[in-house]
Design a protein around this motif. Sequence first.
Motif, mmCIF file in Angstrom:
data_model
loop_
_atom_site.group_PDB
_atom_site.id
_atom_site.type_symbol
_atom_site.label_atom_id
_atom_site.label_comp_id
_atom_site.label_asym_id
_atom_site.label_seq_id
_atom_site.Cartn_x
_atom_site.Cartn_y
_atom_site.Cartn_z
ATOM 1 N N SER A 117 0.822 -1.216 0.000
ATOM 2 C CA SER A 117 0.000 0.000 0.000
ATOM 3 C C SER A 117 0.851 1.259 0.000
ATOM 4 O O SER A 117 2.070 1.211 0.170
ATOM 5 N N GLU A 118 0.166 2.376 -0.191
ATOM 6 C CA GLU A 118 0.813 3.689 -0.194
ATOM 7 C C GLU A 118 0.061 4.601 0.760
ATOM 8 O O GLU A 118 -1.157 4.776 0.641
ATOM 9 N N ASP A 119 0.788 5.196 1.706
ATOM 10 C CA ASP A 119 0.191 6.127 2.655
ATOM 11 C C ASP A 119 -0.095 7.444 1.953
ATOM 12 O O ASP A 119 0.793 8.050 1.345
ATOM 13 N N LEU A 120 -1.336 7.912 2.014
ATOM 14 C CA LEU A 120 -1.727 9.133 1.310
ATOM 15 C C LEU A 120 -1.433 10.392 2.112
ATOM 16 O O LEU A 120 -1.534 11.502 1.585
ATOM 17 N N GLY A 121 -1.091 10.237 3.377
ATOM 18 C CA GLY A 121 -0.745 11.392 4.197
ATOM 19 C C GLY A 121 -1.872 12.404 4.285
ATOM 20 O O GLY A 121 -3.043 12.054 4.414
ATOM 21 N N ASN A 122 -1.500 13.687 4.176
ATOM 22 C CA ASN A 122 -2.496 14.757 4.284
ATOM 23 C C ASN A 122 -3.239 15.003 2.970
ATOM 24 O O ASN A 122 -4.256 15.686 2.958
ATOM 25 N N PRO A 292 -17.765 21.122 -3.225
ATOM 26 C CA PRO A 292 -16.307 21.172 -3.331
ATOM 27 C C PRO A 292 -15.689 19.811 -3.045
ATOM 28 O O PRO A 292 -16.071 19.134 -2.100
ATOM 29 N N SER A 293 -14.725 19.436 -3.864
ATOM 30 C CA SER A 293 -14.035 18.165 -3.656
ATOM 31 C C SER A 293 -12.808 18.396 -2.794
ATOM 32 O O SER A 293 -11.674 18.366 -3.248
ATOM 33 N N THR A 294 -13.053 18.675 -1.529
ATOM 34 C CA THR A 294 -11.965 18.932 -0.589
ATOM 35 C C THR A 294 -12.179 18.098 0.647
ATOM 36 O O THR A 294 -13.302 17.775 1.022
ATOM 37 N N PRO A 295 -11.079 17.718 1.339
ATOM 38 C CA PRO A 295 -11.213 16.925 2.550
ATOM 39 C C PRO A 295 -11.982 17.705 3.603
ATOM 40 O O PRO A 295 -11.844 18.925 3.718
ATOM 41 N N ILE A 296 -12.794 17.031 4.392
ATOM 42 C CA ILE A 296 -13.530 17.682 5.463
ATOM 43 C C ILE A 296 -13.398 16.866 6.729
ATOM 44 O O ILE A 296 -13.054 15.693 6.703
ATOM 45 N N SER A 297 -13.658 17.515 7.867
ATOM 46 C CA SER A 297 -13.596 16.813 9.142
ATOM 47 C C SER A 297 -14.926 16.148 9.404
ATOM 48 O O SER A 297 -15.974 16.773 9.272
ATOM 49 N N TYR A 298 -14.882 14.877 9.792
ATOM 50 C CA TYR A 298 -16.129 14.114 10.002
ATOM 51 C C TYR A 298 -16.423 13.899 11.486
ATOM 52 O O TYR A 298 -17.346 13.192 11.842
ATOM 53 N N ALA A 299 -15.655 14.512 12.367
ATOM 54 C CA ALA A 299 -15.829 14.262 13.799
ATOM 55 C C ALA A 299 -17.025 15.023 14.335
ATOM 56 O O ALA A 299 -17.147 16.234 14.138
ATOM 57 N N HIS A 300 -17.921 14.304 15.004
ATOM 58 C CA HIS A 300 -19.054 14.885 15.707
ATOM 59 C C HIS A 300 -19.898 15.788 14.807
ATOM 60 O O HIS A 300 -20.209 16.920 15.133
ATOM 61 N N VAL A 301 -20.255 15.274 13.638
ATOM 62 C CA VAL A 301 -21.113 16.035 12.748
ATOM 63 C C VAL A 301 -22.349 15.219 12.431
ATOM 64 O O VAL A 301 -22.366 14.012 12.571
ATOM 65 N N LYS A 302 -23.376 15.894 11.996
ATOM 66 C CA LYS A 302 -24.620 15.257 11.595
ATOM 67 C C LYS A 302 -24.897 15.597 10.149
ATOM 68 O O LYS A 302 -24.333 16.539 9.592
#
Length: 304
Positions: A117-122, A292-302
């Motif tokens: 595998s390859e680590d995708l990092g940030n 937008p195709s950008t990373p988002i935070s999924y912690a504690h969201v609805k």
Amino acid sequence: MSQPKTKSNSNMKTISVALTLCLVCSVLVSAMAVGLKPMQTKNQALDLNKNILVAADLFDPAKDTNADVAQRFADFDVKIVDLKTGDYLADEDLAKVGIADRDSYDANQASKNKALSEDLGNDDPAGIGSKPKYAKVFVKEDASGNPEMVVLPIKGYGLWGTIYGFLTLEGDLNTIKGISFYQHKETPGLGARIEEPKWRAQWTGIHSYDESGNVATGVTKAGNPKDNWVDGISGATLTSRGVSNMIQFWLGDRGYKPYLDHLREKSGQKLSSEPQKTTSASAATPSTQAIPSTPISYAHVKEA
């Protein structure tokens, strides 16, 4: 003269009986688990193949049977692809990289193996952490040996967990034939609607790439139509965005694009210049804004 039973003797007897019952139950449960394992494995493989055929529009759950799955899946060849080069791995190549068998190879498990595998990092818009170096794809060829359709495994983070699915391309290796999702943790009635045939049908006929080879599709914000994009699910913005990120990642340079470019060149295919499909949208305020195709935070969201 017999000695009277003591409380201690009674307790020991109770404990002894309980331990014996626990031991017997444990043996029975273990035996059942071992005995049922082959059947469970077979059913898992059947379900996976069924979802591959659903994505390829070759299986209708309402009328087709398990026998149809085996018959139709036999038309597909299982290939292992080097995602970096786009080449297929021959049997001797599989052994060199540490893959025992192409049929049993699990790319999701390989993602947890540092050697495979390859680590995708940030830089991880799909939210998958790492990607396998080698992907397992399913190819149906025509009589001339050219691809009639290609089924690509895809995965990406939704709202509550990773979404797993399959994306099928037509023989031009650009037009989407179908999509299916077989495992996820999305909210019932909201994000889980990605499984609904009506929503999945929006993908059929749209193009993966433009004439320059750039990824040309994804999921818009619900109610905001955009040419060649799929209308998002109302009330499930984060799930829709997760699917959009997933699609764009796997169709991109770090996903299947090198493979599709290589296969298209080999079969003499060119990216189509035909007008792209315009997807329908729900009644809402007109706009052409895409999610937008950008990373988002999924912690504690609805679901939003």
